[in-house]
Design a protein around this motif. Structure first.
Motif, PDB file in Angstrom:
ATOM      1  N   ALA A  16      23.678 -61.738   7.609  1.00  0.00           N
ATOM      2  CA  ALA A  16      24.816 -61.923   6.688  1.00  0.00           C
ATOM      3  C   ALA A  16      24.295 -62.298   5.290  1.00  0.00           C
ATOM      4  N   LEU A  17      23.353 -63.250   5.250  1.00  0.00           N
ATOM      5  CA  LEU A  17      22.792 -63.706   3.976  1.00  0.00           C
ATOM      6  C   LEU A  17      22.079 -62.561   3.248  1.00  0.00           C
ATOM      7  N   LEU A  18      21.268 -61.806   3.994  1.00  0.00           N
ATOM      8  CA  LEU A  18      20.492 -60.723   3.373  1.00  0.00           C
ATOM      9  C   LEU A  18      21.418 -59.600   2.881  1.00  0.00           C
ATOM     10  N   ILE A  19      22.507 -59.333   3.635  1.00  0.00           N
ATOM     11  CA  ILE A  19      23.438 -58.285   3.204  1.00  0.00           C
ATOM     12  C   ILE A  19      24.135 -58.703   1.904  1.00  0.00           C
ATOM     13  N   VAL A  20      24.555 -59.969   1.833  1.00  0.00           N
ATOM     14  CA  VAL A  20      25.222 -60.439   0.605  1.00  0.00           C
ATOM     15  C   VAL A  20      24.248 -60.320  -0.575  1.00  0.00           C
ATOM     16  N   ALA A  21      22.979 -60.721  -0.353  1.00  0.00           N
ATOM     17  CA  ALA A  21      21.983 -60.664  -1.436  1.00  0.00           C
ATOM     18  C   ALA A  21      21.723 -59.208  -1.849  1.00  0.00           C
ATOM     19  N   ALA A  22      21.559 -58.301  -0.859  1.00  0.00           N
ATOM     20  CA  ALA A  22      21.276 -56.889  -1.177  1.00  0.00           C
ATOM     21  C   ALA A  22      22.477 -56.265  -1.899  1.00  0.00           C
ATOM     22  N   PHE A  23      23.684 -56.610  -1.458  1.00  0.00           N
ATOM     23  CA  PHE A  23      24.897 -56.052  -2.065  1.00  0.00           C
ATOM     24  C   PHE A  23      25.004 -56.495  -3.526  1.00  0.00           C
ATOM     25  N   ALA A  24      24.855 -57.811  -3.753  1.00  0.00           N
ATOM     26  CA  ALA A  24      24.983 -58.350  -5.113  1.00  0.00           C
ATOM     27  C   ALA A  24      23.911 -57.750  -6.024  1.00  0.00           C
ATOM     28  N   LEU A  25      22.681 -57.695  -5.509  1.00  0.00           N
ATOM     29  CA  LEU A  25      21.584 -57.150  -6.321  1.00  0.00           C
ATOM     30  C   LEU A  25      21.818 -55.662  -6.617  1.00  0.00           C
ATOM     31  N   PRO A 129      16.695 -32.232  -4.414  1.00  0.00           N
ATOM     32  CA  PRO A 129      17.724 -32.333  -5.452  1.00  0.00           C
ATOM     33  C   PRO A 129      19.140 -32.085  -4.927  1.00  0.00           C
ATOM     34  N   VAL A 130      19.268 -31.426  -3.754  1.00  0.00           N
ATOM     35  CA  VAL A 130      20.614 -31.185  -3.204  1.00  0.00           C
ATOM     36  C   VAL A 130      21.103 -32.436  -2.466  1.00  0.00           C
ATOM     37  N   LEU A 131      20.201 -32.998  -1.634  1.00  0.00           N
ATOM     38  CA  LEU A 131      20.573 -34.181  -0.836  1.00  0.00           C
ATOM     39  C   LEU A 131      20.745 -35.426  -1.703  1.00  0.00           C
ATOM     40  N   LYS A 132      19.955 -35.507  -2.783  1.00  0.00           N
ATOM     41  CA  LYS A 132      19.916 -36.730  -3.595  1.00  0.00           C
ATOM     42  C   LYS A 132      21.318 -37.234  -4.022  1.00  0.00           C
ATOM     43  N   PRO A 133      22.137 -36.381  -4.688  1.00  0.00           N
ATOM     44  CA  PRO A 133      23.460 -36.910  -5.095  1.00  0.00           C
ATOM     45  C   PRO A 133      24.370 -37.201  -3.898  1.00  0.00           C
ATOM     46  N   LEU A 134      24.202 -36.410  -2.809  1.00  0.00           N
ATOM     47  CA  LEU A 134      25.043 -36.649  -1.623  1.00  0.00           C
ATOM     48  C   LEU A 134      24.728 -38.011  -1.010  1.00  0.00           C
ATOM     49  N   LEU A 135      23.427 -38.328  -0.939  1.00  0.00           N
ATOM     50  CA  LEU A 135      23.017 -39.600  -0.334  1.00  0.00           C
ATOM     51  C   LEU A 135      23.391 -40.784  -1.228  1.00  0.00           C
ATOM     52  N   LYS A 136      23.349 -40.563  -2.537  1.00  0.00           N
ATOM     53  CA  LYS A 136      23.744 -41.630  -3.465  1.00  0.00           C
ATOM     54  C   LYS A 136      25.227 -41.957  -3.267  1.00  0.00           C
ATOM     55  N   THR A 137      26.060 -40.900  -3.167  1.00  0.00           N
ATOM     56  CA  THR A 137      27.495 -41.102  -2.941  1.00  0.00           C
ATOM     57  C   THR A 137      27.727 -41.751  -1.572  1.00  0.00           C
ATOM     58  N   ALA A 138      26.969 -41.281  -0.562  1.00  0.00           N
ATOM     59  CA  ALA A 138      27.122 -41.848   0.788  1.00  0.00           C
ATOM     60  C   ALA A 138      26.778 -43.339   0.773  1.00  0.00           C
ATOM     61  N   HIS A 139      25.672 -43.692   0.070  1.00  0.00           N
ATOM     62  CA  HIS A 139      25.256 -45.097   0.008  1.00  0.00           C
ATOM     63  C   HIS A 139      26.362 -45.943  -0.628  1.00  0.00           C
ATOM     64  N   TYR A 140      26.971 -45.422  -1.697  1.00  0.00           N
ATOM     65  CA  TYR A 140      28.033 -46.162  -2.382  1.00  0.00           C
ATOM     66  C   TYR A 140      29.235 -46.368  -1.455  1.00  0.00           C
ATOM     67  N   TRP A 141      29.714 -45.278  -0.829  1.00  0.00           N
ATOM     68  CA  TRP A 141      30.946 -45.388  -0.043  1.00  0.00           C
ATOM     69  C   TRP A 141      30.735 -46.134   1.272  1.00  0.00           C
ATOM     70  N   LEU A 142      29.551 -46.006   1.850  1.00  0.00           N
ATOM     71  CA  LEU A 142      29.269 -46.802   3.061  1.00  0.00           C
ATOM     72  C   LEU A 142      29.280 -48.281   2.695  1.00  0.00           C
ATOM     73  N   ASN A 143      28.782 -48.597   1.474  1.00  0.00           N
ATOM     74  CA  ASN A 143      28.825 -49.987   1.010  1.00  0.00           C
ATOM     75  C   ASN A 143      30.254 -50.476   0.826  1.00  0.00           C
ATOM     76  N   MET A 144      31.124 -49.596   0.307  1.00  0.00           N
ATOM     77  CA  MET A 144      32.524 -50.008   0.131  1.00  0.00           C
ATOM     78  C   MET A 144      33.182 -50.227   1.503  1.00  0.00           C
ATOM     79  N   ALA A 145      32.824 -49.382   2.483  1.00  0.00           N
ATOM     80  CA  ALA A 145      33.357 -49.554   3.847  1.00  0.00           C
ATOM     81  C   ALA A 145      32.840 -50.868   4.430  1.00  0.00           C
ATOM     82  N   LEU A 146      31.554 -51.162   4.161  1.00  0.00           N
ATOM     83  CA  LEU A 146      30.975 -52.419   4.658  1.00  0.00           C
ATOM     84  C   LEU A 146      31.702 -53.615   4.039  1.00  0.00           C
ATOM     85  N   LEU A 147      31.968 -53.514   2.731  1.00  0.00           N
ATOM     86  CA  LEU A 147      32.680 -54.603   2.043  1.00  0.00           C
ATOM     87  C   LEU A 147      34.046 -54.829   2.694  1.00  0.00           C
TER      88      LEU A 147
END
Ligand code: HEM
Length: 177
Positions: A16-25, A129-147
């Motif tokens: 929990a602590l590490l997730i909060v720190a990684a999210f904030a950073l 270069p094809v996967l890069k933007p898809l994974l960036k978007t996935a990382h963002y939205w998975l984070n919003m789901a986690l939040l």
């Protein structure tokens, strides 16, 4: 009231602590304009925190598969038991999905991760270069789901602590007696 084991508690609060720190950073570092040394340092710290979460999540899942969670009190309504199981399942999925999407994003961007600056981690895919933007978007939205899931999880825990006062909250706290 039966409690979680000490190992389960330690893994729960550490992750929990590490997730909060990684999210904030993650939010702070992506807000820094340009490419400064501080920004690069924060990116490294963020990746190391995230990889630590991934490793601990793997240990935690193994531990959870080998140990039963303490049973809920029989008076807990069935819908609360089912929804808590579903939410815990989602949290487990996201504990893997969030760091894995970040890890593969970094690889697709052509930047392999060197854990703590000393241990090169496996380069499982090359620059893409094809996967890069898809994974960036996935990382963002998975984070919003986690939040969203973490907010629900904390709200439910606080309801048990302050409104229901049924001892469910203290199952994840070391015993004081
Ligand atoms: C529990 C683990 C993690 C959490 C909670 C997390 C959270 C976040 C957050 C909130 C952001 C900001 C998103 C945005 O505003 O665009 C972010 C960005 C980023 N994360 Fe993670 N992350 C985790 C793991 C990882 C891992 C393991 C890596 C790579 C090894 C990683 C690499 C990145 C990168 C490179 C960005 C910058 C994206 C960009 O270029 O805008 N993350 N992360």
């Amino acid at each position: 009231m039966p409690r979680y084991t000490k190992t389960a508690m330690l893994l729960h609060w550490l992750i929990a602590l590490l997730i909060v720190a990684a999210f904030a950073l993650g939010l702070v570092m992506t807000d820094i304009p340009g490419l400064t040394p501080t920004k690069l340092k924060y990116f490294s710290w963020h990746k190391w925190l995230g990889c630590t979460v991934l490793a601990l999540a793997a240990i935690r899942l193994l531990w959870r598969l080998l140990h039963r969670a303490p049973p809920y009190p029989p008076q807990l309504p069935q819908w609360q038991k089912s929804s808590s199981h579903a939410l815990h399942g989602l949290l487990y999925l996201l504990m893997f999905g969030v760091p894995l999407s970040g890890y593969f994003y970094s690889l697709a961007a052509g930047i392999p991760v060197v854990y703590l600056g000393v241990l090169p981690l496996p380069v499982l895919i090359g620059p893409d270069p094809v996967l890069k933007p898809l994974l960036k978007t996935a990382h963002y939205w998975l984070n919003m789901a986690l939040l969203a899931c973490v907010c629900l999880h904390v709200a439910a825990a606080l309801k048990h602590l302050l409104i229901d006062r049924d001892g469910i909250f203290s199952r994840m706290l070391p015993s004081t007696d």
